[in-house]
Design a protein around this motif. Structure first.
Motif, PDB file in Angstrom:
ATOM      1  N   ASP A  50       0.923  -1.032   0.139  1.00 12.93           N
ATOM      2  CA  ASP A  50      -0.032   0.008  -0.014  1.00 12.93           C
ATOM      3  C   ASP A  50       0.639   1.285  -0.081  1.00 12.93           C
ATOM      4  O   ASP A  50       1.460   1.576   1.030  1.00 12.93           O
ATOM      5  CB  ASP A  50      -1.099  -0.148   1.180  1.00 12.93           C
ATOM      6  N   ILE A  51       1.032   1.844  -1.130  1.00 17.35           N
ATOM      7  CA  ILE A  51       2.055   3.049  -1.319  1.00 17.35           C
ATOM      8  C   ILE A  51       1.308   4.116  -1.657  1.00 17.35           C
ATOM      9  O   ILE A  51       0.288   4.176  -2.319  1.00 17.35           O
ATOM     10  CB  ILE A  51       3.250   2.653  -2.698  1.00 17.35           C
ATOM     11  N   THR A  52       1.570   5.190  -0.847  1.00 16.16           N
ATOM     12  CA  THR A  52       0.888   6.665  -1.196  1.00 16.16           C
ATOM     13  C   THR A  52       2.127   7.687  -1.485  1.00 16.16           C
ATOM     14  O   THR A  52       2.999   7.784  -0.444  1.00 16.16           O
ATOM     15  CB  THR A  52       0.240   6.936  -0.035  1.00 16.16           C
ATOM     16  N   VAL A  53       2.292   8.340  -2.436  1.00 21.26           N
ATOM     17  CA  VAL A  53       3.108   9.280  -2.897  1.00 21.26           C
ATOM     18  C   VAL A  53       2.146  10.682  -2.754  1.00 21.26           C
ATOM     19  O   VAL A  53       1.330  10.792  -3.377  1.00 21.26           O
ATOM     20  CB  VAL A  53       3.661   9.032  -4.214  1.00 21.26           C
ATOM     21  N   ASN A 110      13.257   7.291   5.119  1.00 24.51           N
ATOM     22  CA  ASN A 110      13.827   8.290   6.118  1.00 24.51           C
ATOM     23  C   ASN A 110      13.153   7.831   7.645  1.00 24.51           C
ATOM     24  O   ASN A 110      13.694   8.500   8.512  1.00 24.51           O
ATOM     25  CB  ASN A 110      13.553  10.056   6.035  1.00 24.51           C
ATOM     26  N   ARG A 111      12.455   7.026   7.555  1.00 22.84           N
ATOM     27  CA  ARG A 111      11.814   6.315   9.007  1.00 22.84           C
ATOM     28  C   ARG A 111      11.211   5.149   8.447  1.00 22.84           C
ATOM     29  O   ARG A 111      10.590   4.821   7.327  1.00 22.84           O
ATOM     30  CB  ARG A 111      10.635   7.528   9.130  1.00 22.84           C
ATOM     31  N   TRP A 120       8.522   5.482   5.645  1.00 24.45           N
ATOM     32  CA  TRP A 120       8.252   6.769   5.171  1.00 24.45           C
ATOM     33  C   TRP A 120       9.501   7.102   4.323  1.00 24.45           C
ATOM     34  O   TRP A 120      10.629   6.769   4.665  1.00 24.45           O
ATOM     35  CB  TRP A 120       8.041   7.891   6.325  1.00 24.45           C
ATOM     36  N   LEU A 121       9.296   7.646   3.241  1.00 23.98           N
ATOM     37  CA  LEU A 121      10.589   7.805   2.374  1.00 23.98           C
ATOM     38  C   LEU A 121      10.348   9.304   1.705  1.00 23.98           C
ATOM     39  O   LEU A 121       9.241  10.042   1.736  1.00 23.98           O
ATOM     40  CB  LEU A 121      10.364   7.163   0.999  1.00 23.98           C
ATOM     41  N   LYS A 163       7.124  13.250  -0.905  1.00 22.53           N
ATOM     42  CA  LYS A 163       7.107  12.234   0.314  1.00 22.53           C
ATOM     43  C   LYS A 163       6.248  11.176  -0.191  1.00 22.53           C
ATOM     44  O   LYS A 163       5.487  11.205  -0.989  1.00 22.53           O
ATOM     45  CB  LYS A 163       6.445  12.856   1.487  1.00 22.53           C
ATOM     46  N   ALA A 164       6.494   9.767   0.582  1.00 27.93           N
ATOM     47  CA  ALA A 164       5.674   8.624   0.442  1.00 27.93           C
ATOM     48  C   ALA A 164       5.744   7.918   1.708  1.00 27.93           C
ATOM     49  O   ALA A 164       6.394   7.965   2.513  1.00 27.93           O
ATOM     50  CB  ALA A 164       6.540   7.838  -0.737  1.00 27.93           C
ATOM     51  N   HIS A 165       4.709   7.152   1.642  1.00 26.94           N
ATOM     52  CA  HIS A 165       4.399   6.110   2.679  1.00 26.94           C
ATOM     53  C   HIS A 165       4.164   4.760   2.101  1.00 26.94           C
ATOM     54  O   HIS A 165       3.590   4.502   1.200  1.00 26.94           O
ATOM     55  CB  HIS A 165       3.392   6.559   3.821  1.00 26.94           C
ATOM     56  N   ALA A 166       4.598   3.802   2.595  1.00 21.54           N
ATOM     57  CA  ALA A 166       4.345   2.242   2.429  1.00 21.54           C
ATOM     58  C   ALA A 166       4.001   1.532   3.388  1.00 21.54           C
ATOM     59  O   ALA A 166       4.823   1.334   4.502  1.00 21.54           O
ATOM     60  CB  ALA A 166       5.519   1.914   1.493  1.00 21.54           C
TER      61      ALA A 166
END
Length: 179
Positions: free
Chosen positions: A84-87, A133-134, A122-123, A91-94
């Protein structure tokens, strides 16, 4: 949404997924330079379910050293599913489900340890592409022999003291408070 926007969304998802796959493949193959290349510096790490320690903001080289020290004695196999990737811009979260298998010949209990759960990543986009980055390692249950990941090895204990210290706990809290 235009076709160009759809294509860009697919492209960004693919680029984020490539970093996360490199992360897992590097863990399994012991390619520590490739593992390190996945992170910003510093990187926030939340492995509380595994270590019992709060989130830290730590030098990515030191975190890589920890991963190498704790995982080199065991064979590893990570499988990722349910991506489940959100850009959102740069910034992005997966959220990625994982099964992390570890094996080591032993005469003290089972030779395997398996963790079931997920990673939250978190990217951020950098000049080199996407970097983590996290990361939060959040297993839901473990089967097998927990002692295969020997946290009492002296050199690993020294590294853990450098990572899980008040300075790094406070740096993580400061970063999270700024978000």
């Amino acid at each position: 949404m235009t076709n160009e926007e759809k294509l860009l969304e697919l492209w960004e998802d693919k680029q984020v997924a490539k970093v996360l796959l490199r992360f897992g493949r590097a863990l399994d193959t012991g390619n520590w330079p490739a593992y390190r290349s996945c992170f910003t510096n510093p990187v926030n790490i939340d492995f509380k379910r595994l270590t019992g320690m709060d989130e830290v903001s730590v030098d990515a080289d030191l975190w890589t050293k920890f991963a190498e020290q704790i995982l080199t004695p065991v064979r590893r196999h990570h499988v990722y599913t349910n991506w489940d990737i959100t850009v959102d811009g740069d910034k992005a979260h997966a959220l990625v489900y994982m099964t992390a298998r570890h094996w080591k010949g032993t005469d003290r209990g089972s030779s395997d340890n398996t963790q079931y759960g997920w990673y939250d990543f978190w990217l951020e986009r950098s000049g080199d592409g996407w970097l983590i980055n996290r990361v939060k390692h959040d297993f839901q249950w473990v089967s097998g022999n927990d002692s295969l990941l020997d946290v009492h090895e002296p050199e690993l204990m020294k590294t853990m003291q450098q990572i899980f210290c008040e300075e790094n706990f406070n740096a993580a809290k400061a970063l999270l408070g700024a978000l």
